[in-house]
Design an enzyme around this catalytic site. Structure first.
Site, short mmCIF file in Angstrom:
data_model
loop_
_atom_site.label_atom_id
_atom_site.label_comp_id
_atom_site.label_asym_id
_atom_site.label_seq_id
_atom_site.Cartn_x
_atom_site.Cartn_y
_atom_site.Cartn_z
N HIS A 63 0.85 -1.20 0.00
CA HIS A 63 0.00 0.00 0.00
C HIS A 63 0.88 1.25 0.00
CE1 HIS A 63 0.81 -0.71 4.27
NE2 HIS A 63 0.40 0.52 4.55
N ASP A 67 6.06 4.17 5.24
CA ASP A 67 6.92 3.17 5.88
C ASP A 67 6.97 1.87 5.10
OD1 ASP A 67 4.20 2.90 6.67
OD2 ASP A 67 4.75 1.64 8.37
#
Length: 308
Positions: A63, A67
């Site tokens: 996604h 991070d």
């Protein structure tokens, strides 16, 4: 056959001991490997293990959150500067590709290899080649998030060592010829037919690797026949209750309960909140998971390789 090397196991931000999310998926069959997510400084982590960007076949991004993808431009730049030529597959949301294109443009980064983009939202099967199938499964998060199911298959002939020894044939060149389907004539004139001394063996390994997800039950279909589930366990259940539903992450308890119900033999937890990055915190997460899952349980550590 299947190896998982974690390059980052922290959620959100790195800690002294843990980088942000990245996972190398490879096998004992060859040097090819895949990367699932590419958090910032993933290329630094690669300097500390045996895998290289030149053997990297593709990258799967679960996604758009930073991070999980902020390390992508730097890794690609380094691959280019060290002479990579072969195309690289990028299975990722369209927004990640658009951001990457903008980064390449505005930083004047010219890659020496092509990027083959596969829109992760376009279909359930995102890659197929001899011996490997990669499928994606939608998850539940603040943004569209996906899990990837890697199915590795190898078919090979094996000779029956016991039968050959019983026939008086010691290990040697004859074994190799039989392995390759060649009949062998012995010194006494008798002939060993390869079909009588070798059998076809099929080896299969399946790994399901989830992105951020607050509903582990969405992986019920993906986990059928899986050997291992890798899933985020950002919080304990108590902390998750305090944090509330907003972040849309899972607890160790919820993932463990699902893995037990799905019959997954091995569960690997990762993507831990920095608040648990100490001995007591990890012990708390492990104890919570073990109360609900009796199979093989691993809490991932950076730079460790797990053989499945």
């Amino acid at each position: 056959m299947l190896k998982l090397t974690f390059l980052g196991t922290s959620s959100g931000v790195p800690t002294i001991r843990r980088n942000v999310t990245a996972l190398a998926v490879h096998t004992s069959l060859n040097r090819d490997w895949w990367l699932v997510d590419c958090g910032e400084a993933t290329q630094h982590q690669l300097q500390r293990i045996a895998l290289t960007v030149h053997d990297l076949v593709g990258i799967c991004i679960t996604h758009i959150h930073g991070d999980h993808c902020y390390g992508l431009p730097g890794l690609l730049a380094s691959a280019s500067m060290t002479g990579r030529k072969q195309p690289l597959i990028l299975v990722a949301p369209a927004a990640v590709k658009a951001w990457l294109d903008a980064t390449l443009l505005h930083t004047e980064l010219f890659l020496t290899f092509d990027i083959i983009h596969v829109d992760v939202a376009a279909g359930s099967q995102v890659h197929r080649q001899d011996g490997l199938l990669i499928e994606r499964f939608p998850l539940s998060h603040r943004v569209p998030s996906y899990a990837f199911r890697f199915t590795f298959e190898q078919t090979r002939w094996k000779v029956d060592h016991d039968a050959l020894r019983a026939r008086g044939v010691p290990p040697g060149p004859a074994w190799g010829r039989l392995q390759h389907g060649q009949d062998v004539q012995l010194d006494d004139g008798s002939v060993l037919a390869a079909a009588d001394f070798r059998t076809l063996h099929r080896e299969r390994a399946v790994a399901v690797i989830g992105g951020d997800n607050d509903a582990p039950q969405l992986l019920a279909a993906a986990c059928q026949g899986a050997d291992v589930l890798v899933h985020e366990a950002t919080y304990t259940e108590a902390t998750l209750q305090k944090v509330g539903p907003g972040p849309q992450h899972s607890s160790a308890q919820r993932v463990a309960q699902f893995a037990a119900a799905a019959g997954v033999p091995t569960l690997v937890l990762t993507h831990f909140s920095p608040r648990y990055d100490n001995r007591e915190g990890m012990a708390e997460l492990e104890a919570e998971a073990r109360r609900h899952f009796s199979g093989k349980l691993l809490l991932a550590k950076d730079l460790e390789t797990y053989d499945i």
